[in-house]
Scaffold this active site. Structure first.
Site, PDB file in Angstrom:
ATOM      1  N   ARG A  98       0.814  -1.227   0.000  1.00 14.03           N
ATOM      2  CA  ARG A  98       0.000   0.000   0.000  1.00 14.03           C
ATOM      3  C   ARG A  98       0.840   1.266   0.000  1.00 14.03           C
ATOM      4  O   ARG A  98       0.493   2.238  -0.638  1.00 14.03           O
ATOM      5  CB  ARG A  98      -0.845   0.010   1.272  1.00 14.03           C
ATOM      6  CG  ARG A  98      -2.057  -0.848   1.137  1.00 14.03           C
ATOM      7  CD  ARG A  98      -2.920  -0.659   2.366  1.00 14.03           C
ATOM      8  NE  ARG A  98      -3.547  -1.926   2.664  1.00 14.03           N
ATOM      9  CZ  ARG A  98      -3.719  -2.411   3.871  1.00 14.03           C
ATOM     10  NH1 ARG A  98      -3.302  -1.747   4.921  1.00 14.03           N
ATOM     11  NH2 ARG A  98      -4.297  -3.571   4.044  1.00 14.03           N
TER      12      ARG A  98
ATOM     13  N   LYS B  83       2.325 -17.936   6.046  1.00 16.94           N
ATOM     14  CA  LYS B  83       1.441 -18.125   7.171  1.00 16.94           C
ATOM     15  C   LYS B  83       0.975 -16.771   7.693  1.00 16.94           C
ATOM     16  O   LYS B  83       1.655 -15.782   7.409  1.00 16.94           O
ATOM     17  CB  LYS B  83       2.137 -18.940   8.260  1.00 16.94           C
ATOM     18  CG  LYS B  83       3.347 -18.234   8.879  1.00 16.94           C
ATOM     19  CD  LYS B  83       4.038 -19.120   9.852  1.00 16.94           C
ATOM     20  CE  LYS B  83       3.332 -19.070  11.196  1.00 16.94           C
ATOM     21  NZ  LYS B  83       4.032 -18.221  12.179  1.00 16.94           N
TER      22      LYS B  83
ATOM     23  N   HIS C  97       8.658 -21.953   7.153  1.00 18.87           N
ATOM     24  CA  HIS C  97      10.094 -21.740   6.916  1.00 18.87           C
ATOM     25  C   HIS C  97      10.966 -22.738   7.695  1.00 18.87           C
ATOM     26  O   HIS C  97      12.124 -22.922   7.372  1.00 18.87           O
ATOM     27  CB  HIS C  97      10.503 -20.288   7.170  1.00 18.87           C
ATOM     28  CG  HIS C  97      10.641 -19.924   8.617  1.00 18.87           C
ATOM     29  ND1 HIS C  97       9.565 -19.636   9.410  1.00 18.87           N
ATOM     30  CD2 HIS C  97      11.727 -19.805   9.415  1.00 18.87           C
ATOM     31  CE1 HIS C  97       9.992 -19.353  10.626  1.00 18.87           C
ATOM     32  NE2 HIS C  97      11.300 -19.447  10.668  1.00 18.87           N
TER      33      HIS C  97
ATOM     34  N   LYS D  98      15.041 -24.987   6.938  1.00 15.73           N
ATOM     35  CA  LYS D  98      16.252 -24.954   7.771  1.00 15.73           C
ATOM     36  C   LYS D  98      17.095 -26.192   7.473  1.00 15.73           C
ATOM     37  O   LYS D  98      16.571 -27.301   7.407  1.00 15.73           O
ATOM     38  CB  LYS D  98      15.885 -24.906   9.260  1.00 15.73           C
ATOM     39  CG  LYS D  98      15.240 -23.584   9.658  1.00 15.73           C
ATOM     40  CD  LYS D  98      14.979 -23.524  11.145  1.00 15.73           C
ATOM     41  CE  LYS D  98      14.145 -22.318  11.510  1.00 15.73           C
ATOM     42  NZ  LYS D  98      14.898 -21.110  11.850  1.00 15.73           N
TER      43      LYS D  98
ATOM     44  N   GLU E 295      11.985 -19.530  22.490  1.00 14.04           N
ATOM     45  CA  GLU E 295      12.453 -18.215  22.052  1.00 14.04           C
ATOM     46  C   GLU E 295      12.627 -17.321  23.264  1.00 14.04           C
ATOM     47  O   GLU E 295      11.811 -17.366  24.192  1.00 14.04           O
ATOM     48  CB  GLU E 295      11.432 -17.577  21.124  1.00 14.04           C
ATOM     49  CG  GLU E 295      11.275 -18.313  19.813  1.00 14.04           C
ATOM     50  CD  GLU E 295      10.323 -17.562  18.912  1.00 14.04           C
ATOM     51  OE1 GLU E 295      10.805 -16.718  18.145  1.00 14.04           O
ATOM     52  OE2 GLU E 295       9.117 -17.804  19.009  1.00 14.04           O
TER      53      GLU E 295
ATOM     54  N   ASP F  60       0.619 -19.665  16.211  1.00 14.87           N
ATOM     55  CA  ASP F  60       1.819 -19.059  15.624  1.00 14.87           C
ATOM     56  C   ASP F  60       2.916 -20.090  15.365  1.00 14.87           C
ATOM     57  O   ASP F  60       3.560 -20.058  14.325  1.00 14.87           O
ATOM     58  CB  ASP F  60       2.330 -17.966  16.582  1.00 14.87           C
ATOM     59  CG  ASP F  60       3.506 -17.195  16.000  1.00 14.87           C
ATOM     60  OD1 ASP F  60       3.540 -17.011  14.776  1.00 14.87           O
ATOM     61  OD2 ASP F  60       4.388 -16.775  16.780  1.00 14.87           O
TER      62      ASP F  60
ATOM     63  N   HIS G  84       5.223 -25.012  12.755  1.00 14.36           N
ATOM     64  CA  HIS G  84       6.618 -25.442  12.919  1.00 14.36           C
ATOM     65  C   HIS G  84       6.722 -26.693  13.809  1.00 14.36           C
ATOM     66  O   HIS G  84       7.385 -27.663  13.459  1.00 14.36           O
ATOM     67  CB  HIS G  84       7.482 -24.331  13.530  1.00 14.36           C
ATOM     68  CG  HIS G  84       7.336 -22.999  12.847  1.00 14.36           C
ATOM     69  ND1 HIS G  84       7.113 -22.878  11.504  1.00 14.36           N
ATOM     70  CD2 HIS G  84       7.395 -21.728  13.328  1.00 14.36           C
ATOM     71  CE1 HIS G  84       7.030 -21.589  11.188  1.00 14.36           C
ATOM     72  NE2 HIS G  84       7.192 -20.875  12.283  1.00 14.36           N
TER      73      HIS G  84
ATOM     74  N   LYS H 246       7.416 -18.008  24.152  1.00 18.66           N
ATOM     75  CA  LYS H 246       8.149 -16.741  24.048  1.00 18.66           C
ATOM     76  C   LYS H 246       8.683 -16.407  25.439  1.00 18.66           C
ATOM     77  O   LYS H 246       8.129 -16.827  26.443  1.00 18.66           O
ATOM     78  CB  LYS H 246       7.204 -15.613  23.624  1.00 18.66           C
ATOM     79  CG  LYS H 246       6.538 -15.819  22.270  1.00 18.66           C
ATOM     80  CD  LYS H 246       7.357 -15.226  21.154  1.00 18.66           C
ATOM     81  CE  LYS H 246       6.646 -15.296  19.827  1.00 18.66           C
ATOM     82  NZ  LYS H 246       7.584 -15.281  18.698  1.00 18.66           N
TER      83      LYS H 246
END
Ligand code: BG6
Length: 511
Positions: free
Chosen positions: A71, A174, A204, A208, A242, A261, A266, A362
């Site tokens: 945009r 995703k 992704h 790896k 993470e 997420d 994953h 997280k």
């Protein structure tokens, strides 16, 4: 050692004989790639650095073009300047002006409201212009990195304008839907416009190196497969940890949480690759057929076997960090989970009764993704308890990241007169063995798509199986309200996650 684009394969071989057998892959056909959502973080942090890395290694076709589309009104030059900055900040290679100029020359920008008809006409006109100017032959890769609400309309618009010449491929980022119903809708929409072979649903993690190495480890070695089953494996632990928080992505994360997420994609893909049967060959369909069987065999865990958490305030690397509810854009009474752990069972002959403990979160103490296959103890205690005090069972540990490699924990005699036995690690480290740095996942995946190889992408049925498990877990959560926050930032998640293991007489791997 960093590979240099000026080195020949022979020179690299002389430095590292382990690279023997390496042949450069074929170069993709001429094509143009459009990135929808080009003003987003992903384009700057991952996609352009990946394109640069491919250009650096001369893996892109000479007749190639990239069109950024978003945009934000930008001129071609403004977009190139932004991408140049992104590349110098995020690329894994040194910044070389000649490589950048090669890519910049092939980069243009079209500003459009997502999926507005006029906007899509402008993109289509730009692509036709590039076919003439750059000889991209009507071949198109459409990279859809847009918010979920924009996706359906964009798929339709792109489908309507596909060129009559050349091929079309669609990379779909995703989140792929937010539950089974929406994922099915999106799959149906895609199927109406594109064939399954033209759709590249990205996860992704599959790009790896270490994740691909799991297949090499299992299926190129003769010694692991015979013991890769319930008779020898006590349990499997998969961790995607993470240390970062949500990094300013509250709007997305509030809608998604850890289960949508990372767990839905994953984590479940890692489970599928770890548990799958040997495929009949190494092609996309054979591998995906085996993965989907695992996903289908996953038993829905009962509420006692799923733990959700949300971080409170705490410390990360010595710095105080806010709780999730205090992050910008997060509701002060948010019930979004930032942590999930579960005990899963794969109901088939190979794995019946062998638990797969998985967790992701997280604001855990560090960034670490590992797959640990814990084998059963030696059946007969030959050595005294004193000699084997603290001895751990054999564990094959795949370090997906960081410190990429594989290690096997074995028992060994401590040197000396007595008989004392301790656990030691046999280690393979990528950096040490191949002396080359690892490509980023997106490099591999973009190149595979340009080559038309869907092996490392998810098929419609895999995504749907993943969502049906997640839907069942989330439905059970609706029955009671979580008491959040329930773990401190910088710790390994809620105490209930430890209880999940302790109940079975096991514990999470120590780090
Ligand atoms: C993304 C998630 O898919 O994966 C992020 O949306 C997460 O929340 C990221 O941080 C992790 O990827 P990696 O490659 O850094 O492990």
């Amino acid at each position: 050692m960093i590979e240099s684009p000026n080195q020949t394969l022979e020179e690299r071989l002389a430095e590292n004989p382990l690279l023997e057998g390496l042949r450069l892959r074929r170069t993709p056909e001429p094509c143009a790639m459009v990135i929808f959502g080009a003003s987003g973080d992903l384009t700057a942090r991952k996609l352009f650095p990946a394109l640069y890395a491919l250009a650096y290694r001369r893996l892109l076709p000479e007749r190639f073009a990239v069109v950024g589309s978003a945009r934000t009104p930008l001129s071609h030059d403004e977009f190139r300047d932004q991408m140049r900055e992104a590349v110098s900040e995020h690329a894994r290679d040194e910044f070389r002006t000649d490589v950048w100029d090669w890519l910049a020359e092939r980069t243009t920008y079209v500003s459009t409201e997502f999926a507005s008809e006029q906007g899509e006409d402008r993109v289509a006109a730009e692509l036709t212009r590039l076919d003439d100017e750059r000889g991209t032959s009507g071949n198109r890769v459409y990279y859809l990195a847009v918010p979920p609400e924009a996706m359906p309309k964009l798929v339709e618009e792109v489908g309507e304008r596909r060129s009559a010449r050349g091929w079309a491929r669609l990379i779909v980022e995703k989140p792929f839907g937010r539950d089974l119903a929406s994922a099915r809708e999106l799959n149906a929409l895609l199927a109406g416009r594109f064939s399954e072979a033209e759709v590249f649903r990205i996860d992704h993690y599959l790009g790896k190196e270490t994740v691909q190495n799991l297949l090499a480890l299992r299926f190129a070695n003769g010694i692991f497969e015979p013991i890769w089953n319930r008779q020898f494996v006590d349990h499997v632990q998969i961790t995607v940890a993470e240390s970062l928080g949500i990094e300013g992505r509250a709007a997305f994360y509030e809608q998604s949480g850890a289960i949508r997420d990372v767990f839905q994609n994953h984590l479940l893909q890692l489970v599928a690759l770890t548990a799958m049967e040997p495929p009949i060959d190494f092609d996309a369909e054979a591998i995906r057929n085996e993965k989907v069987k695992v996903l289908r065999a996953l038993h829905t865990p009962g509420p006692k076997n799923v733990v959700r958490g949300q971080y409170g305030r705490g410390f990360e690397e010595g710095f105080e960090v806010p709780s999730y509810r205090e992050e910008d854009g997060v509701a002060p009474d948010s019930e979004t989970e930032t942590y999930v752990a579960a005990k899963l069972y794969v109901d088939n002959w190979r794995w019946a009764d062998t638990p797969f403990y998985v967790r992701t979160g997280k604001r855990l103490p560090k960034r670490e993704t590992t797959i640990a296959i814990q084998f059963q103890r030696a059946p007969h205690p030959l050595f005294s308890d004193a000699a084997t005090d603290g001895l751990r069972p054999n564990v094959l540990l795949v370090h997906v990241q960081p410190d990429e490699g594989v290690s096997l924990a074995i028992a060994a005699k401590v040197p000396g007169q007595g008989m004392t036995i301790r656990t030691v690690d046999m280690n393979f480290l990528y950096g040490g063995a191949f002396r080359t740095d690892l490509p980023e996942a997106y490099e591999r995946l973009i190149l595979d798509c340009l080559l038309g190889d869907a092996t490392l992408f998810m098929r419609a049925d895999e995504i749907e199986e993943q969502w049906s498990l997640v839907d069942a877990i989330v439905a059970a959560w609706q029955r009671d309200r979580p008491s959040f926050p329930n773990y401190e930032a910088g710790t390994w998640g809620p105490p209930a996650a430890d209880d999940l293991m302790h109940r079975d007489g096991r514990s999470w791997r120590r780090h």
